[in-house]
Design an enzyme around this catalytic site. Structure first.
Site, PDB file in Angstrom:
ATOM      1  N   LYS A   1       0.837  -1.208   0.000  1.00 28.81           N
ATOM      2  CA  LYS A   1       0.000   0.000   0.000  1.00 28.81           C
ATOM      3  C   LYS A   1       0.870   1.256   0.000  1.00 28.81           C
ATOM      4  CE  LYS A   1      -3.163   2.588   3.056  1.00 28.81           C
ATOM      5  NZ  LYS A   1      -4.055   2.543   4.235  1.00 28.81           N
TER       6      LYS A   1
ATOM      7  N   LYS B   1      -9.702  12.706   8.711  1.00 24.99           N
ATOM      8  CA  LYS B   1      -9.210  12.192   9.991  1.00 24.99           C
ATOM      9  C   LYS B   1      -9.154  13.304  11.030  1.00 24.99           C
ATOM     10  CE  LYS B   1      -6.292   8.356   8.486  1.00 24.99           C
ATOM     11  NZ  LYS B   1      -7.038   7.315   9.213  1.00 24.99           N
TER      12      LYS B   1
ATOM     13  N   ARG C   1      -7.610  -0.364   1.079  1.00 23.93           N
ATOM     14  CA  ARG C   1      -8.199  -1.581   0.494  1.00 23.93           C
ATOM     15  C   ARG C   1      -8.684  -1.317  -0.925  1.00 23.93           C
ATOM     16  NH1 ARG C   1     -12.317  -2.026   5.420  1.00 23.93           N
ATOM     17  NH2 ARG C   1     -10.455  -1.150   6.373  1.00 23.93           N
TER      18      ARG C   1
HETATM   19  N1  BES Z   1      -4.104   4.411   6.992  1.00 28.67           N
HETATM   20  C1  BES Z   1      -5.202   4.116   7.825  1.00 28.67           C
HETATM   21  C2  BES Z   1      -4.880   3.093   8.908  1.00 28.67           C
HETATM   22  C3  BES Z   1      -3.876   3.508   9.944  1.00 28.67           C
HETATM   23  C4  BES Z   1      -4.297   4.035  11.142  1.00 28.67           C
HETATM   24  C5  BES Z   1      -2.524   3.288   9.755  1.00 28.67           C
HETATM   25  C6  BES Z   1      -3.369   4.365  12.113  1.00 28.67           C
HETATM   26  C7  BES Z   1      -1.606   3.610  10.727  1.00 28.67           C
HETATM   27  C8  BES Z   1      -2.032   4.137  11.924  1.00 28.67           C
HETATM   28  C9  BES Z   1      -6.370   3.547   6.996  1.00 28.67           C
HETATM   29  O1  BES Z   1      -6.460   4.007   5.701  1.00 28.67           O
HETATM   30  C10 BES Z   1      -7.619   3.923   7.689  1.00 28.67           C
HETATM   31  O2  BES Z   1      -7.884   5.087   7.784  1.00 28.67           O
HETATM   32  N2  BES Z   1      -8.363   2.945   8.160  1.00 28.67           N
HETATM   33  C11 BES Z   1      -9.574   3.200   8.850  1.00 28.67           C
HETATM   34  C12 BES Z   1     -10.571   2.197   8.388  1.00 28.67           C
HETATM   35  C13 BES Z   1     -11.968   2.501   8.830  1.00 28.67           C
HETATM   36  C14 BES Z   1     -12.493   3.738   8.140  1.00 28.67           C
HETATM   37  C15 BES Z   1     -12.821   1.302   8.502  1.00 28.67           C
HETATM   38  C16 BES Z   1      -9.291   3.054  10.332  1.00 28.67           C
HETATM   39  O3  BES Z   1      -8.461   2.240  10.717  1.00 28.67           O
HETATM   40  O4  BES Z   1      -9.865   3.805  11.113  1.00 28.67           O
HETATM   41 ZN    ZN Z   2      -4.639   4.649   4.852  1.00 26.94          ZN
HETATM   42 ZN    ZN Z   3      -7.546   5.861   5.598  1.00 26.68          ZN
END
Ligand code: BES
Ligand code: ZN
Ligand code: ZN
Length: 475
Positions: A240, A252, A326
């Site tokens: 990724k 975020k 994803r």
């Molecule tokens: N890049 C993030 C995941 C992440 C979070 C990596 C903290 C490293 C540290 C990913 O793209 C993401 O935002 N995932 C979401 C998924 C959710 C919306 C289902 C998450 O983990 O909150």
């Molecule tokens: Zn991400």
């Molecule tokens: Zn994300």
């Protein structure tokens, strides 16, 4: 840092300092009871001996409880100690009670090279301490191969740390592509880079959708190494590469967004792994695939609720623009299976924050359809201390990512439930029949505080794990 190997005894070899590992129970002739060999203890002594003015005794704890990781940790502290003493070059005695010399030499080299890393290019004040220029491992037998190998692997882990730590507006999609181009040229790897118009022609709308809000163009980087012409096996690593994850329109919050330049760690890791495997000339065939783009909020950004048809032909409801990894991996996986036709696929991705709730920063969960490759990864994790642990991908989880108005959706039934597995379940929809393992490095790729040979920020996690995996692939 210059690393060398010196065979035989210390007599006649000159240096500013000599590091001597000590374990509890085995006393050196001059060692007094004040000089504890407990794990974490170090003692600086004036030797009087003209070859080496200073000795640094490095405590490793009990011989019976000794592990390679303890050696790495102890020598990460030792090199920091040497630096604080303004030592520029030193010797290390490789002999450790109860450990074979090849193993101890490798672990010592790893500890020093990984432990000496610092991302300090944005510090404008010159440091008072000198940089460590080099060291020599003193060993009885020939350990040059092990030391050279450790040097290559750790050099690349440090390179990946630099890529992950770098500002997102410096480590852009095109910058990562140009790094891949340099690596391909130097190591005679086959290289293909898909650009936006080709993605449009191929219908990679999941990747293009995530990329829509960004001023940087998306890229799909494909590097191929053939080290075993006799074997039909070919493993694809898919990483990724989100250069910055703002979350998109589902932006975020503060507290989560600040470190999101780390979200290309998977791409950096697969590029670092293929570079290492090529430099070590391992007898394996391997392809690294890195979809790279930026997930930026903008008036051009893709909207929550959109339904998008990607390269595989399946439609996806974008329930949350922050579950973007994803999406880009969905297109990359379908393309990898159809066009590259590997014998197995391993994804490496900072996919879900939920990993932190399961394993903290210590272990990377993996899931997939290949027990065989998961076992191999597990064993490599134990050897390198970059540990992975299997989570289940039961049918019930697959049910939860099925769509209502679309084929699949990018969130599970509840944002807080089984988030890490939902990510894996989603990805599995894009791999039809190829053995598949997904490794989520969201907890291990970036650390909030330094520990041992691992610094704060980008950790380089995965480079040593995957290199070890390829070393043992046909064993
Ligand atoms: N890049 C993030 C995941 C992440 C979070 C990596 C903290 C490293 C540290 C990913 O793209 C993401 O935002 N995932 C979401 C998924 C959710 C919306 C289902 C998450 O983990 O909150
Ligand atoms: Zn991400
Ligand atoms: Zn994300």
């Amino acid at each position: 840092m210059k690393v060398s190997v010196s065979r035989g005894s210390l007599a006649g070899v000159k240096s500013q300092l000599t590091m001597v590992p000590i374990t509890e129970g085995e006393k050196l002739s001059f060692q007094t009871k004040e000089m504890s060999a407990k794990e974490g203890k170090m003692h600086v002594l004036y030797s009087g001996y003209k070859g080496s003015k200073l000795l640094l005794l490095v405590g490793l704890g009990k011989k019976k409880e000794l592990t390679k990781e303890k050696v790495r940790k102890a020598f990460a502290s030792a090199v920091k100690k040497a630096k604080s003493l303004n030592v520029e070059e030193f010797l290390v005695v490789s002999n450790i009670a109860g450990m074979n010399e090849k193993e101890s030499s490798a672990a010592i080299t790893e500890g020093i090279l990984l432990g000496n890393y610092a991302f300090d290019k944005y510090k404008t004040k010159k440091k008072e301490e000198k940089e460590v220029k080099g060291f020599a491992i003193v060993a009885g037998g020939d350990v040059s191969r092990e030391v050279k190998e450790a040097e290559i692997v750790c050099g690349n882990a440090n390179l990946i740390r630099d890529m992950v730590n770098e500002n997102a507006d410096v480590m852009t999609t095109t910058k990562i592509a140009s790094i891949a181009r340099d690596i391909a040229r130097k190591n005679h790897l086959r290289l293909r880079i898909l650009e936006k118009h080709e993605m449009e022609r191929l219908g990679m709308n999941l990747l293009l959708g995530v990329s829509r809000g960004s001023i940087y163009p998306p890229r799909m980087i494909i590097l191929e190494y053939r080290g075993n012409k006799k074997s039909k096996d070919k493993i694809a690593l898919v990483g990724k590469g989100i250069t910055f994850d703002s979350g998109g329109i589902n932006i975020k919050p503060s507290g989560w967004i600040e470190t999101m330049r780390q979200d290309m760690a998977g791409a950096a890791t697969v590029i670092g792994a293929i570079k290492t495997v090529a430099e070590l000339k391992l007898p394996v065939n391997l392809v690294a695939v890195a979809p790279v783009c930026e997930n930026m909020i903008s008036r051009h950004a893709q909207k929550p609720g959109d339904i998008v048809k990607g390269y595989s032909g399946k439609t996806v409801e974008i329930e949350n623009t922050d579950a973007e990894g994803r999406l880009i991996l969905g297109d990359a996986l379908a393309y990898t299976e159809k066009v590259i036709k590997p014998s197995a696929i391993i994804t490496v991705a900072t996919l879900t924050g939920a990993v932190l709730a399961i394993f903290g920063e210590y272990v990377a969960p993996m899931m997939g359809t290949s027990k065989h490759y998961m076992k191999k990864l597990y064993d490599s994790g134990e050897r390198t201390h970059e540990r992975v642990w299997e989570l289940p991908l039961y049918e019930e989880f697959m049910e939860e990512v099925k769509g209502e108005t679309s084929d699949i959706r990018n969130l599970g039934y509840n944002k807080r439930y089984a988030g890490t597995i939902m990510g894996g379940a989603f990805l599995k929809n894009f791999v039809d029949k190829t053995p598949f393992v997904h490794v989520d490095i969201a907890g291990t790729a970036w650390w909030e505080k330094p520990r041992g040979h691992v610094p704060k920020g980008g950790t380089g996690f995965g480079v040593r794990l995957l290199t070890d995996f390829f070393k043992h692939l046909h064993k």
